[in-house]
Design a protein around this motif. Structure first.
Motif, mmCIF file in Angstrom:
data_model
loop_
_atom_site.group_PDB
_atom_site.id
_atom_site.type_symbol
_atom_site.label_atom_id
_atom_site.label_comp_id
_atom_site.label_asym_id
_atom_site.label_seq_id
_atom_site.Cartn_x
_atom_site.Cartn_y
_atom_site.Cartn_z
ATOM 1 N N SER B 110 -0.161 7.891 5.383
ATOM 2 C CA SER B 110 -0.855 6.629 5.085
ATOM 3 C C SER B 110 -0.634 6.174 3.632
ATOM 4 N N ARG B 111 -0.265 7.107 2.745
ATOM 5 C CA ARG B 111 -0.049 6.734 1.339
ATOM 6 C C ARG B 111 1.123 5.769 1.193
ATOM 7 N N ASN B 112 2.113 5.892 2.087
ATOM 8 C CA ASN B 112 3.294 5.028 1.985
ATOM 9 C C ASN B 112 3.325 3.919 3.027
ATOM 10 N N LEU B 113 2.204 3.757 3.701
ATOM 11 C CA LEU B 113 2.116 2.741 4.746
ATOM 12 C C LEU B 113 2.410 1.341 4.200
ATOM 13 N N SER B 114 1.810 1.013 3.040
ATOM 14 C CA SER B 114 1.965 -0.358 2.530
ATOM 15 C C SER B 114 3.408 -0.650 2.106
ATOM 16 N N VAL B 115 4.158 0.398 1.734
ATOM 17 C CA VAL B 115 5.576 0.170 1.375
ATOM 18 C C VAL B 115 6.302 -0.335 2.617
ATOM 19 N N PHE B 116 6.104 0.351 3.726
ATOM 20 C CA PHE B 116 6.833 0.019 4.941
ATOM 21 C C PHE B 116 6.388 -1.327 5.516
ATOM 22 N N ILE B 117 5.093 -1.598 5.508
ATOM 23 C CA ILE B 117 4.578 -2.848 6.068
ATOM 24 C C ILE B 117 5.057 -4.032 5.220
ATOM 25 N N SER B 118 4.998 -3.861 3.909
ATOM 26 C CA SER B 118 5.466 -4.918 3.015
ATOM 27 C C SER B 118 6.967 -5.163 3.235
ATOM 28 N N PHE B 119 7.718 -4.085 3.391
ATOM 29 C CA PHE B 119 9.153 -4.175 3.674
ATOM 30 C C PHE B 119 9.400 -4.963 4.961
ATOM 31 N N LEU B 120 8.623 -4.654 5.998
ATOM 32 C CA LEU B 120 8.807 -5.317 7.291
ATOM 33 C C LEU B 120 8.494 -6.814 7.224
ATOM 34 N N ALA B 182 -0.118 -8.474 3.843
ATOM 35 C CA ALA B 182 0.097 -7.444 4.858
ATOM 36 C C ALA B 182 -0.072 -6.041 4.266
ATOM 37 N N GLY B 183 0.379 -5.860 3.028
ATOM 38 C CA GLY B 183 0.284 -4.549 2.376
ATOM 39 C C GLY B 183 -1.159 -4.121 2.204
ATOM 40 N N VAL B 184 -2.002 -5.048 1.738
ATOM 41 C CA VAL B 184 -3.431 -4.713 1.547
ATOM 42 C C VAL B 184 -4.103 -4.491 2.898
ATOM 43 N N ALA B 185 -3.729 -5.306 3.899
ATOM 44 C CA ALA B 185 -4.294 -5.127 5.251
ATOM 45 C C ALA B 185 -3.968 -3.717 5.759
ATOM 46 N N ALA B 186 -2.733 -3.290 5.502
ATOM 47 C CA ALA B 186 -2.314 -1.945 5.930
ATOM 48 C C ALA B 186 -3.156 -0.882 5.228
ATOM 49 N N GLU B 187 -3.431 -1.100 3.946
ATOM 50 C CA GLU B 187 -4.237 -0.130 3.193
ATOM 51 C C GLU B 187 -5.685 -0.090 3.701
ATOM 52 N N VAL B 188 -6.197 -1.259 4.105
ATOM 53 C CA VAL B 188 -7.577 -1.289 4.612
ATOM 54 C C VAL B 188 -7.665 -0.487 5.911
ATOM 55 N N ILE B 189 -6.617 -0.572 6.720
ATOM 56 C CA ILE B 189 -6.636 0.163 7.995
ATOM 57 C C ILE B 189 -6.303 1.653 7.774
ATOM 58 N N GLY B 190 -5.305 1.905 6.941
ATOM 59 C CA GLY B 190 -4.867 3.299 6.715
ATOM 60 C C GLY B 190 -5.727 4.055 5.711
ATOM 61 N N ILE B 191 -6.451 3.314 4.877
ATOM 62 C CA ILE B 191 -7.328 3.838 3.814
ATOM 63 C C ILE B 191 -6.688 4.966 2.992
ATOM 64 N N PRO B 192 -5.512 4.725 2.398
ATOM 65 C CA PRO B 192 -4.960 5.756 1.510
ATOM 66 C C PRO B 192 -5.840 5.900 0.269
ATOM 67 N N THR B 193 -6.074 7.140 -0.150
ATOM 68 C CA THR B 193 -6.971 7.393 -1.284
ATOM 69 C C THR B 193 -6.437 6.741 -2.551
ATOM 70 N N ILE B 196 -6.131 -0.211 -3.428
ATOM 71 C CA ILE B 196 -7.009 -1.397 -3.415
ATOM 72 C C ILE B 196 -7.630 -1.529 -2.028
ATOM 73 N N GLY B 197 -6.828 -1.203 -1.005
ATOM 74 C CA GLY B 197 -7.331 -1.275 0.373
ATOM 75 C C GLY B 197 -8.549 -0.395 0.574
ATOM 76 N N GLU B 198 -8.509 0.778 -0.041
ATOM 77 C CA GLU B 198 -9.664 1.684 0.075
ATOM 78 C C GLU B 198 -10.900 1.064 -0.574
ATOM 79 N N ARG B 199 -10.684 0.396 -1.711
ATOM 80 C CA ARG B 199 -11.818 -0.256 -2.407
ATOM 81 C C ARG B 199 -12.418 -1.359 -1.528
ATOM 82 N N LEU B 200 -11.527 -2.104 -0.862
ATOM 83 C CA LEU B 200 -12.023 -3.163 0.033
ATOM 84 C C LEU B 200 -12.792 -2.548 1.200
ATOM 85 N N TYR B 201 -12.271 -1.457 1.712
ATOM 86 C CA TYR B 201 -12.923 -0.777 2.839
ATOM 87 C C TYR B 201 -14.318 -0.296 2.420
#
Lengths: 190, 244
Positions: B110-120, B182-193, B196-201
């Motif tokens: 999940s730590r690298n989720l936003s890299v891949f989603i942003s790439f896509l 999309a990157g932040v959305a991915a972080e909110v779902i994946g909640i990598p420690t 920013i996504g974790e903070r939103l969560y």
């Protein structure tokens, strides 16, 4: 080796532009192809330059290393005159030489301006210097003096004659005076 | 001046709405958000979260831009490559981002989720725009280059780059914003420690609307800043040319 055109034919759709056209063009000389508009001069030039393929017929003796002044200038619009010359000759020709040539045909004040800000006649002259300095074995000139005033035309003619000595030059024009002034062989079409 | 007035008017409307609703859970006032921001910004946690998300989202964006451009160049040169790539690009464009996020959570850390989603998100936009640019390159100029036998480097420098610059810039401008969303959305779902996504969560979990708004403002600011820096740098690099 001379250039031989044997029974060249070319049509665009139903319109026949060239029918069994044959001629011999001498190597190392100026040859002017003359005729009224629409008689197929540019088509013939483009076939010789390799930009079009004939429907029938053979061409032999065209050198590999070609240069041209096209009917349209075909310049890189956002670059200046010097860059437009450099695109074809690279670093083989010094900047000073390019500047001298551009000065010679009256573009000394516009060396750095992007060519899209130059007048039609000035753009024409940039494409002429580009073709001359490319230093190829054969030069195709399609109405090279289009848009030039009388005095400029004379000086550009002198410029072309001076720097293309010993090279094969094939020029298309509809103006007999231009053809005569280039002091070359004449092929009349149409 | 007009822009500043529009922002002030929007802030005023926001303030009036918050005062009318009068419920800090539903809508906080701009002052509360500002106060939260002032508390957050000096902390190390804030900067660590920003660094975490910026580095990953921008990495995805840069990789997507580079690969998208490279694939467009190959597809522009070989039609078969375009035909083969078309279904992938269509699938990436049409698939909901949430599906990708869940799929990637199964595949990736999940730590690298936003890299891949942003790439896509970036890949099909850059690919499509750059390919469109390549296809619309002036044929007469290319014919001229063929006749004079001009090498690939000078073709690139004098013909392709000036023509492709607006296509690349518009693709990057659109996709950089999208990669942030999309990157932040991915972080909110994946909640990598530490993201920013974790903070939103966490803001959602603790019903902390002030934090939610504050982090959203931070994301908007980062997205705008990244876009401006990237566009300026790219414009500078693409316009590097001789002075004559």
């Amino acid at each position: 080796m001379d250039i031989r055109l044997d029974n060249i034919s070319k049509s665009f759709g139903d319109k026949k532009v060239l029918t069994n056209f044959s001629a011999v063009i001498k190597k190392g000389k100026v040859t002017c192809i003359m005729g009224p508009s629409g008689c197929g001069k540019t088509t013939l030039l483009n076939i010789m330059a390799g930009l079009l393929t004939p429907d029938e017929g053979n061409i032999t003796g065209i050198p590999e290393r070609k240069s041209a002044v096209f009917q349209e200038e075909r310049l890189c619009e956002t670059f200046g005159a010097i860059s437009n010359v450099r695109i074809v000759c690279g670093k083989n020709v010094k900047i000073e030489t390019i500047k001298e040539h551009l000065n010679r045909i009256g573009l000394g004040d516009s060396l750095n301006k992007p060519v899209n800000r130059l007048s039609g006649g000035m753009r024409r002259r940039v494409s002429i210097v580009r073709a001359v300095l490319a230093d190829r074995d054969i030069l195709f000139l399609d109405e090279p003096f289009k848009g030039l005033d009388k005095d400029t035309k004379i000086s550009v003619m002198e410029y072309i004659k001076e720097y293309t000595k010993g090279k094969t030059v094939i020029m298309v024009t509809h103006d007999k005076k231009e053809a005569e002034a280039m002091e070359g062989d004449l092929i009349e079409m149409g | 001046m007009e822009k500043a007035a529009a922002v002030l008017a929007a802030l005023l409307l926001w303030q009036l709405l918050a005062m009318a609703i009068n419920n800090r859970l539903l809508l906080v006032t701009p002052f509360v958000v500002l106060e939260r921001l002032f508390r957050m910004i000096p902390t190390g946690d804030f900067w660590r979260s920003v660094a975490f998300s910026v580095s990953r989202i921008l990495s995805g964006f840069l990789i997507g831009s580079f690969i998208g451009t490279l694939l467009a160049v190959i597809a522009g040169r070989f039609r078969i490559a375009d035909i083969l790539l078309r279904p992938y690009m269509a699938a990436i464009k049409a698939t909901p981002v949430a599906s990708f996020i869940i799929l990637c959570l199964i595949w990736l850390n999940s730590r690298n989720l936003s890299v891949f989603i942003s790439f896509l998100m970036v890949l099909p936009i850059v690919y499509t725009n750059v390919l469109l640019g390549i296809r619309s390159t002036d044929k007469q100029l290319l014919e001229m280059a063929d006749l004079f036998n001009i090498g690939w480097w000078r073709r690139l420098r004098y013909i392709y780059i000036p023509h492709l610059t607006p296509y690349i810039l518009s693709a990057c401008t659109v996709s950089i914003g999208l990669s942030w969303k999309a990157g932040v959305a991915a972080e909110v779902i994946g909640i990598p420690t530490g993201s920013i996504g974790e903070r939103l969560y966490e803001a959602k979990e603790y019903f902390s609307t002030g934090d939610l708004f504050a982090w959203t403002l931070v994301i908007i600011a980062l997205s705008i800043l990244a876009e401006k820096i990237f566009v300026k740098t790219l414009t500078y690099l693409l316009n590097l040319r001789e002075t004559y």
